[in-house]
Every structure is written in structure tokens, then in C-alpha cells.
Design a protein around this motif. Structure first.
Motif, mmCIF file in Angstrom:
data_model
loop_
_atom_site.group_PDB
_atom_site.id
_atom_site.type_symbol
_atom_site.label_atom_id
_atom_site.label_comp_id
_atom_site.label_asym_id
_atom_site.label_seq_id
_atom_site.Cartn_x
_atom_site.Cartn_y
_atom_site.Cartn_z
ATOM 1 N N ASP A 122 0.963 -1.054 0.048
ATOM 2 C CA ASP A 122 -0.023 -0.017 0.085
ATOM 3 C C ASP A 122 0.963 1.373 -0.005
ATOM 4 O O ASP A 122 1.678 1.373 0.996
ATOM 5 N N ILE A 123 1.048 2.055 -1.141
ATOM 6 C CA ILE A 123 1.756 3.154 -1.395
ATOM 7 C C ILE A 123 1.099 4.371 -0.644
ATOM 8 O O ILE A 123 -0.203 4.708 -1.118
ATOM 9 N N ALA A 124 1.781 5.415 -0.064
ATOM 10 C CA ALA A 124 1.186 6.288 0.814
ATOM 11 C C ALA A 124 0.016 5.938 1.522
ATOM 12 O O ALA A 124 -1.138 6.294 1.563
ATOM 13 N N HIS B 135 -1.777 -10.546 3.342
ATOM 14 C CA HIS B 135 -0.336 -10.051 3.343
ATOM 15 C C HIS B 135 -0.184 -8.720 2.794
ATOM 16 O O HIS B 135 -0.096 -8.723 1.514
ATOM 17 N N ILE B 136 -0.146 -7.657 3.613
ATOM 18 C CA ILE B 136 -0.071 -6.303 2.861
ATOM 19 C C ILE B 136 1.010 -5.451 3.802
ATOM 20 O O ILE B 136 1.154 -5.631 5.241
ATOM 21 N N ASP B 137 1.966 -4.753 3.014
ATOM 22 C CA ASP B 137 2.878 -4.011 3.619
ATOM 23 C C ASP B 137 2.619 -2.562 3.432
ATOM 24 O O ASP B 137 1.729 -2.124 2.535
ATOM 25 N N ALA B 138 3.252 -1.511 4.176
ATOM 26 C CA ALA B 138 2.826 -0.057 4.110
ATOM 27 C C ALA B 138 4.266 0.652 3.639
ATOM 28 O O ALA B 138 5.376 0.291 4.262
ATOM 29 N N LEU B 139 4.159 1.384 2.601
ATOM 30 C CA LEU B 139 4.919 2.575 2.365
ATOM 31 C C LEU B 139 4.379 3.865 2.740
ATOM 32 O O LEU B 139 3.575 4.271 2.201
ATOM 33 N N GLU B 140 5.006 4.590 3.722
ATOM 34 C CA GLU B 140 4.455 5.852 4.219
ATOM 35 C C GLU B 140 5.762 6.720 4.707
ATOM 36 O O GLU B 140 6.400 6.264 5.599
ATOM 37 N N SER C 246 -1.894 2.481 -5.003
ATOM 38 C CA SER C 246 -1.828 3.744 -4.379
ATOM 39 C C SER C 246 -2.978 4.322 -4.468
ATOM 40 O O SER C 246 -3.669 4.616 -5.709
ATOM 41 N N CYS C 247 -3.724 4.668 -3.316
ATOM 42 C CA CYS C 247 -4.824 5.629 -3.406
ATOM 43 C C CYS C 247 -4.726 6.955 -2.739
ATOM 44 O O CYS C 247 -4.423 7.056 -1.481
ATOM 45 N N GLY C 248 -4.736 8.022 -3.477
ATOM 46 C CA GLY C 248 -4.482 9.536 -2.718
ATOM 47 C C GLY C 248 -3.134 9.826 -2.875
ATOM 48 O O GLY C 248 -2.700 10.721 -2.317
ATOM 49 N N GLY C 249 -2.098 8.819 -3.460
ATOM 50 C CA GLY C 249 -0.783 9.153 -3.125
ATOM 51 C C GLY C 249 -0.378 10.082 -4.246
ATOM 52 O O GLY C 249 0.976 10.721 -4.211
ATOM 53 N N PHE C 250 -1.041 10.260 -5.381
ATOM 54 C CA PHE C 250 -0.657 11.042 -6.538
ATOM 55 C C PHE C 250 -1.584 12.261 -6.257
ATOM 56 O O PHE C 250 -2.733 12.619 -6.387
#
Length: 247
Positions: free
Chosen positions: A99-101, A118-123, A163-167
Motif C-alpha cells: 500500500d503506497i502512501a 499479506h499487506i505492507d505499507a510505504l508511508e 496507491s490511493c491518494g498518493g498522487f
């Protein structure tokens, strides 16, 4: 009612939402210099803000009290999760997703509800990550921004990068897409959900983002599965969903 820009759980996205004057004044008095730093962030982008975490901490109040982010008004996380789930109708529990942002985990909550485990986060915000950790949504947390710099993630790691809302304004640059492709397995997907108006209103994306996506397809890096407009991405504003498979 007046419109003010506030940091929200699109994270680190900016939403222009109507706030009562009293809430605006309370936020202003309570945040002091951090509010000035936040305005600097909005005008000049994340890249020029030296202490993004302090700003996020100062505005956490908005994340927990702003009713405009509830489901039915901010529908981006549901839209993103639905797009990923449609592509993976089976064996979702086996898929590895980043999950980006990621913010505080709205997208992950929706993915978990659809069977992804299995979910990782980039934040980039430590305070947002701290809030997400309280929910127990992610397996691994990466406190990084997405740009053209290599992430500390192995090539071909994920079945899906979403990515949802990261752009948005001052957020992920076009060049960051190459990193999404790199960390996604061949045959995996990249799903980008954003406000449709940002394709025109944001200088980084205007006449650049879509042509860049096309150029990546022309060079064989990915193949477009779909691009479609969705209504009510945020309140009554439409969004656009890009879905690509990595080659």
C-alpha cells in the motif's frame, strides 16, 4: 463554510474540504508554528519540508474528527480495494500487496475485508505509521517517500502495488512509477487511484503522467488493463483508476 486544505488519511494527500470557521480557528490556535510549516508543505511540496512528521502529528486531530473522510464521502479506499479484488477473484490470501502512501490504513482495511492478508505499507510519516500499527493492518512498514530513488525493497516482491491518494500536489512524481514496476512481480499489477482533476490541475501530472504511462507501455515495462473514471471518489468529485500488469 470556507474551504481549507488539510492533511488527511489519503496520506500524504491533501483534500480541500469544507470546515466550519470555529474548527479552523481551533486548529490554527492549537498548532502554532506547525500550521505555518504545513502551509509551506502545501505550497512547495513534500520535498522542501524538512520535518514532515511534526506537521502530520500536529494535524492528527483532523484525521480522527473530520467526518468528510468517513465511508460514503471519501470512497477512494473502497474503490481501490474493489479494483484489486476484481483482478484477483481467487486466492487473495496468497497475494502480497504493498500500500503506497498508506496513511493510517484505510486501503488496507478495505483489502483485508476482501480477503487479502499479506499487506505492507510505504508511508513517509512516522506518526501515520504509528497510527496504522495500532490497527495491526500491515506486516512490514517502510517509512519512505516514493520518487525516483531506489526503495529498500527487493525487485519482483509484490503481486500488487496499490496507491490511493498518493498522487497529488507535491506528492508522488511521475518517475516514481518506475519503482512501483520494479518492486512488482512480472504478471502482478499496479493500481493507481487518484482524483481525475489532478491530471489537469497538478503541474507534475498535466500532459505528463498519462504520456509517461504510455511511454512505459511502449518500452515493454507494463501493459494497461484498464483506465476508467469513477464517480464520488471524494464526496461528489470523480476519480480515475489506472490498472496495469507488469511485464
Amino acid at each position: 463554510m470556507r474551504n481549507f486544505m488539510i492533511l488527511t488519511d489519503e496520506c500524504p494527500s491533501l483534500l480541500s474540504v469544507p470546515l466550519p470557521h470555529t474548527i479552523h480557528m481551533k486548529s490554527w490556535q492549537g498548532s502554532g508554528n506547525s500550521w505555518t510549516m504545513y502551509i509551506h508543505y502545501h505550497l512547495h511540496g513534500i520535498g522542501e519540508l524538512q520535518d514532515f512528521g511534526r506537521v502530520a502529528s500536529a494535524l492528527n486531530w483532523h484525521l480522527t474528527t473530520n467526518k468528510d473522510l468517513r465511508p460514503g464521502r471519501y470512497n477512494g479506499p473502497r474503490i481501490a480495494a474493489d479494483a484489486v479484488a476484481r483482478y484477483y477473484p481467487r486466492d487473495r490470501y496468497q497475494k502480497k500487496v504493498i500500500d503506497i502512501a498508506a496513511g493510517t490504513g484505510f486501503v488496507a482495511e478495505n483489502l483485508k475485508a476482501r480477503g487479502f492478508q499479506h499487506i505492507d505499507a510505504l508511508e513517509p510519516s512516522a506518526s501515520m505509521i504509528a497510527m496504522a500499527k495500532k490497527k495491526g493492518l500491515y506486516e512490514t512498514y517502510y517509512e519512505n517517500m516514493l520518487n525516483d530513488d531506489p526503495l529498500n525493497i527487493e525487485t519482483d516482491t509484490y503481486d500488487c502495488a496499490v496507491s490511493c491518494g498518493g498522487f497529488g500536489e507535491g506528492h508522488i512524481p511521475c518517475a516514481g512509477i518506475k519503482e512501483l514496476i520494479r518492486i512488482t512481480k512480472p504478471g502482478g499489477i499496479v493500481c493507481i487511484v487518484m482524483r481525475q482533476c489532478y491530471l489537469i490541475d497538478v503541474e507534475e501530472y498535466k500532459d505528463r503522467l498519462v504520456p509517461f504511462m504510455i511511454s512505459l507501455e511502449n518500452t515493454g515495462m507494463w501493459t494497461r488493463v484498464s483506465r476508467h473514471v469513477v464517480q464520488d471518489y471524494f464526496i461528489d468529485l470523480p476519480g480515475v483508476v489506472f490498472l496495469y500488469t507488469v511485464q
